[in-house]
Structure formats: C-alpha cells, structure tokens
Design an enzyme around this catalytic site. Structure first.
Site, PDB file in Angstrom:
ATOM      1  N   SER A 187     -10.476  14.497  22.458  1.00  0.00           N
ATOM      2  CA  SER A 187     -10.074  13.263  22.057  1.00  0.00           C
ATOM      3  C   SER A 187     -10.038  12.199  23.470  1.00  0.00           C
ATOM      4  CB  SER A 187      -9.149  13.074  21.203  1.00  0.00           C
ATOM      5  OG  SER A 187      -8.083  11.556  20.952  1.00  0.00           O
ATOM      6  N   HIS A 228      -3.282   0.472  29.092  1.00  0.00           N
ATOM      7  CA  HIS A 228      -3.825  -0.662  30.397  1.00  0.00           C
ATOM      8  C   HIS A 228      -2.156  -1.540  29.840  1.00  0.00           C
ATOM      9  CE1 HIS A 228      -7.724   1.316  31.217  1.00  0.00           C
ATOM     10  NE2 HIS A 228      -7.724   0.920  29.748  1.00  0.00           N
ATOM     11  N   CYS A 244     -10.986  12.952  17.377  1.00  0.00           N
ATOM     12  CA  CYS A 244     -12.134  14.159  16.504  1.00  0.00           C
ATOM     13  C   CYS A 244     -11.862  14.925  16.029  1.00  0.00           C
ATOM     14  CB  CYS A 244     -13.446  14.136  17.380  1.00  0.00           C
ATOM     15  SG  CYS A 244     -14.614  12.688  18.345  1.00  0.00           S
TER      16      CYS A 244
END
Length: 275
Positions: free
Chosen positions: A118, A123, A146
């Site tokens: 993963s 940000h 996943c």
C-alpha cells in the site's frame, strides 16, 4: 445489490482489490491584517510540518498493521509540506472477529489489523485571501490498500488528528479478485455509508451529505461543523473586542467561506457594513 463478505469466499491467489480512502480537510481562520495572515501561515507550517505529518502517517500505518518500507518528506518554500509512505503487510497482533463490520476504527492504542502492499500520502496547502481576511489550511490525505483491509479504519484517527471545520471524504474499491472457481469479485465487504466509520460523538458535531454510487463501489461524504463560535476562528482579536457590526460581518464572511467550500461552488458574497 448483494455483497459477498470476503471471509465466506475462498479466493484464487492474492486479493487484488484496491481500496482507496481520500480524506480532504479544511481549517478556516479570520486574519484581519497582513501580519496576522503571515503569522497564521507560519503557525500552520510549524504545527503541520513534514515531521509531524510523518508521525501522523506512521500512526495510520500502525493502526492498520502495516510495515513502513520507505518515507519521503518535504517542507516547501514558501509554505506547505508533503509526505509519501510506502508500506507492506505487517504482523497481525490480533485478528478481529468482524473485519468487515461498518464501525469506526481504533485510535493508536489499539492496533488489531493487518495490511497488504500500500501507500499513504499527505499534502498540505496553507493559503489566504489577499483582500477579505480569510485564511485557510487544507490537507489532502490518501490511504490506498490492496488485500482484505479497508483503509476506512484509519478515518477516526485522521479526524481526531486534524479536528477540521470541513471534511470531504471519498472511498472507492477498484479492480477485482477471483474466487476459487475463477468468478470475479468486485467488492469483498458490505458498505452503506462512510458515515458508519465515524463515531457518533463526532457525527453529532457535523452536518453531513452523502453521495453514493453503489454499483460503482464509490462512496462520498461531506461534513461541516454545525456549531459556530467566532472565537475559534479569530487569529488575533477575541469576539469580545469586536463591536456588533464587525462581529456580524466577520461571522457572515466566515460562514460564507465555509458554505462555498462545503457546497463546492462560488456564492454571492454576504453584505457588509459598507453595503
């Protein structure tokens, strides 16, 4: 639409489903003067530095039982920061009996889940309006996994870490995996709303809107704080220092900003004392 819980299905090979959580938050502040705006940006940049953001993402990784492979972090000039973390499956401390139950995830003290390959990113975007005195801090966080675990289990902790005025949350399951007979499975757990992963004591603080496309396994929730205390949005003065007209004008300006962000469109500006 019928969903088949993954624990009742024998898979052929690895679970290839990708589950992605996008958590977008906003903090709004009234900064009357240029010096107040600059001080607010400096405060945000210091409080949500790349180092602190890395600590938050590390806790997210721990919550879902992941092992950190690599971290890239950067503080930007003049403002903002980014952190990208690659993680892999970690050891299972304790396997929960109801992995797919729609309930809020734990805070860092209770780690009970495992995660397959993963990534986690954040940000930040501090900025201000040059004329109206409004400053905002936005953070975009993505948790993509996943395998069997849903990143929605990290949502409670993210809200706890940022305490935002506004949240925009998206969750999507992509790709497919196969059962032992080769039939494709496009989702492996029941989900009706992202709101079910937010604790009730947090839900009552927000007005919420859901837009869900069940057949596309796409879920969207927007949240805006219900109660408004002007003192929470003043960076310099307190509300007791304002006359009634300034109190009303600043309140209207802040609520207008929040409504525009919440509804995602420009609106007619509120009247001011000069109108």
């Amino acid at each position: 639409m019928t969903f088949i819980p993954q624990q009742h299905v024998t898979l052929h090979g690895f679970n290839n489903l990708t589950k992605s959580l996008s958590f977008n938050m906003y903090d709004i502040c009234y900064t009357k003067t240029k010096s107040e705006r600059e001080a607010y940006i400096e405060y945000i940049d210091d409080f949500y530095s790349a180092e602190r953001l890395t600590s938050i993402l590390t806790n997210v990784s721990d919550l879902i039982g992941a092992h950190v492979l690599n971290i890239a972090q950067q503080d930007y000039v003049p403002q903002g920061a980014s952190v990208t973390m690659l993680v892999s499956e970690g050891p299972v401390v304790e396997v929960p009996e109801e992995t797919y139950e729609e309930t809020p995830g734990p805070l860092p003290e209770a780690v009970v889940m495992s995660l397959d390959k993963s990534h986690i990113t954040v940000h930040t975007y501090p900025e201000y309006h040059p004329e109206e005195g409004i400053s905002t801090f936005r953070a975009d966080i993505d948790v993509s996994t996943c395998g069997e675990i849903s990143p929605l289990k990290a949502l409670h902790y993210l809200i706890h870490s940022f305490e935002p005025d506004i949240m925009v949350i998206d969750y999507r399951v992509r790709g497919f995996t196969r059962d032992i007979n080769g039939h494709k499975l496009f989702i492996d757990h029941d989900i009706t709303s992202i709101q079910n992963y937010i604790p009730e004591d947090i839900q009552v603080k927000y007005d919420m809107i859901d837009v869900n496309v069940y057949q596309e396994h796409t879920f969207h929730t927007k949240c805006k704080l219900r109660e408004f205390d002007l003192d929470q949005y003043l960076f310099g003065d307190t509300k007791e220092q304002l006359d009634k007209k300034d109190f009303d004008d600043i309140t209207a300006l802040l609520k207008h900003e929040m409504d525009e962000i919440f509804y995602g469109k420009n609106m007619n500006p509120p009247p001011t004392k000069n109108d």
